[in-house]
Design a protein around this motif. Sequence first.
Motif, mmCIF file in Angstrom:
data_model
loop_
_atom_site.group_PDB
_atom_site.id
_atom_site.type_symbol
_atom_site.label_atom_id
_atom_site.label_comp_id
_atom_site.label_asym_id
_atom_site.label_seq_id
_atom_site.Cartn_x
_atom_site.Cartn_y
_atom_site.Cartn_z
ATOM 1 N N ARG A 73 44.439 1.803 -89.152
ATOM 2 C CA ARG A 73 45.569 1.742 -90.092
ATOM 3 C C ARG A 73 46.115 3.123 -90.428
ATOM 4 O O ARG A 73 47.278 3.314 -90.647
ATOM 5 N N GLN A 115 41.421 9.730 -99.141
ATOM 6 C CA GLN A 115 41.769 9.000 -97.918
ATOM 7 C C GLN A 115 41.549 7.508 -98.049
ATOM 8 O O GLN A 115 41.967 6.738 -97.198
ATOM 9 N N LYS A 116 40.882 7.100 -99.109
ATOM 10 C CA LYS A 116 40.651 5.652 -99.279
ATOM 11 C C LYS A 116 41.537 5.091 -100.357
ATOM 12 O O LYS A 116 41.866 5.729 -101.301
ATOM 13 N N ASN A 176 35.646 -6.553 -83.456
ATOM 14 C CA ASN A 176 36.891 -6.047 -84.023
ATOM 15 C C ASN A 176 36.903 -6.198 -85.543
ATOM 16 O O ASN A 176 37.335 -5.306 -86.273
ATOM 17 N N TYR A 212 40.679 6.367 -79.841
ATOM 18 C CA TYR A 212 39.430 6.658 -80.550
ATOM 19 C C TYR A 212 38.693 7.756 -79.783
ATOM 20 O O TYR A 212 38.472 7.625 -78.580
ATOM 21 N N ASP A 260 34.683 -3.599 -87.007
ATOM 22 C CA ASP A 260 35.401 -2.323 -86.928
ATOM 23 C C ASP A 260 36.402 -2.205 -88.083
ATOM 24 O O ASP A 260 36.499 -1.163 -88.740
ATOM 25 N N ASP A 261 37.141 -3.286 -88.349
ATOM 26 C CA ASP A 261 38.116 -3.287 -89.455
ATOM 27 C C ASP A 261 37.419 -3.056 -90.791
ATOM 28 O O ASP A 261 37.903 -2.301 -91.632
ATOM 29 N N GLU A 307 36.298 0.521 -91.006
ATOM 30 C CA GLU A 307 37.450 1.410 -91.110
ATOM 31 C C GLU A 307 37.999 1.411 -92.544
ATOM 32 O O GLU A 307 38.621 2.380 -92.972
ATOM 33 N N GLY A 308 37.756 0.332 -93.261
ATOM 34 C CA GLY A 308 38.142 0.281 -94.671
ATOM 35 C C GLY A 308 37.271 1.166 -95.543
ATOM 36 O O GLY A 308 37.610 1.465 -96.681
ATOM 37 N N LYS A 309 36.138 1.587 -95.005
ATOM 38 C CA LYS A 309 35.194 2.397 -95.779
ATOM 39 C C LYS A 309 35.267 3.867 -95.396
ATOM 40 O O LYS A 309 34.980 4.748 -96.189
ATOM 41 N N THR A 310 35.565 4.132 -94.130
ATOM 42 C CA THR A 310 35.578 5.515 -93.672
ATOM 43 C C THR A 310 36.573 5.672 -92.520
ATOM 44 O O THR A 310 36.820 4.710 -91.793
ATOM 45 N N ASP A 311 37.149 6.872 -92.385
ATOM 46 C CA ASP A 311 38.084 7.095 -91.273
ATOM 47 C C ASP A 311 37.318 7.373 -89.995
ATOM 48 O O ASP A 311 36.312 8.081 -90.009
ATOM 49 N N PHE A 312 37.850 6.846 -88.891
ATOM 50 C CA PHE A 312 37.273 7.175 -87.589
ATOM 51 C C PHE A 312 38.141 8.219 -86.896
ATOM 52 O O PHE A 312 39.359 8.236 -87.073
#
Lengths: 344, 164
Positions: free
Chosen positions: B118, B163-164, A128, A148, A131-132, A135-140
């Motif tokens: 998020r 987006q970031k 997890n 998802y 994953d966080d 997710e801070g670097k790219t959108d899933f």
Amino acid sequence: MRGGGPHSDVVISSRVRLARNIAGFPFLSCASRAQRDELVDIARRHVLGSGIAESMLWVDLPDSPPMDRQLLVERHLISRQHSQGNEPRGVAIAIDESVSIMVNEEDHLRIGVLRSGMQLDDGYAHANQIDDILEGKTDFAYSSTFGYLTACPTNVGTGIRISVMLHLPALVLTGEIEKVKRAAKDMHLAVRGFYGEGTESTGDFFQVSNQTTLGRSENEMLDDFQMGVIPKIIEYEHAARHALADRRAHVLDDRIHRALGLLTHARLLSGDEALALLSHLRLGVTMGRLKDIDLVSVNELFLLTQPAHLQKIAGQSLDGEQRRRFRAEFVRKRLGASRSTGSG
Amino acid sequence: MKCDKCDQPATVHLIEIVNGKKIEKHLCEQHATEDGVAVKMSAAPINELLEKFVLKHSPSQEADEVQACADCGMTWEQFRKRGLLGCPGCYAAFDDALMPLLERAHEGGNCHIGKAPRCAGTDELRQQRLMQLRRELEQAVASEEYEKAAGLRDQVNQLERDQK
């Protein structure tokens, strides 16, 4: 595989895998070669540049020799499917092998965390966290209805696969294993073999994993495993071991010592035979019926007697016959050394 | 009872009221069909026999009617063959057809419960836009329109930065 961890007499390892796809790209079935290349670039940059582990390896699979790929499969760091083919793809591996992130397998990313013994909570917490970070670097790709989004609808939602690898020799010996398998299937759990998806259970090893990913949260699924299914199976295996020791001790000891005899004297050993014999040896060690062999040595033998590992140790490629010979020799030496030092 | 017009057994019994007078007709299937008081039952499909009904195809028959995914071009038929969807947009494109399949695969589960990123809910449109730009970019590169490709690449980068 090598370590101990909680309930290591029965539970070999716990694994949590999250399937993720990078937003704005098609899934791999519709991705062009250029897009696959781009996905590898993006994933590699983010995974290696995020401080996920202290040291991380990146393996570009199309450039890797077949033996290296096979080695990664044997160490459960990539799937068999991921080891084959020449499309752009790779894997990032934490140096301690606790994390492996497959890029361009069935989904863009498969974040996998592996722990020894029964440590699902810890495994999920780590997955997890990774994953966080990513997710801070790219959108899933995500939808509020379906969660998802994954290439195969059977993984959509949480994208989670929880797997526990179990060693159940006593349930196999007493024939009660079928009941356990049926019960697991009734609970919509998959029971697979040593190498996961697409493999039948080999000998006494069973991988139990969830099949549903939509409509139930990660924590609910984890609770099912930790509070329900796995403790029950461990209890059954313990009961079967006790019953064997109480009522059929001579049969149990015969199996264990027969395995030890063959492993220390055979001149030819096939992979399947080694697996079956090592399983009985492991039973003897975990039940305290073989005093001078330690569990770590036995666990290591499971790993090192697989084809690619043997050939790495031999430093050359070996055909089937040569492998059987080398395996027998290697096991004899290892067990001889382990017993003469009297470790464990 | 025999048919009014032949010796065959009568299977159609008709009572008509014409100018207050009751007329009874008993006909075999063939004569009833000839007289137009019945259709040939055995050959006609049920949906031609009934006047009022609601038609609901099962998902597998729906294949021809489900539109291909506008984002990646995958058809329902292709998905059924491969078992893998083409892109995130396929979930919306095949929504109705997918639902029974999802419910079967997930013990009745048809809606996500659990972790959400998020950005959840705020940028599904942006994801679609990104997808479209990348597709155009691929096409531009394939047809060697490099100037256009460079412009599209800038737009992709800008969207990603946003987006970031």
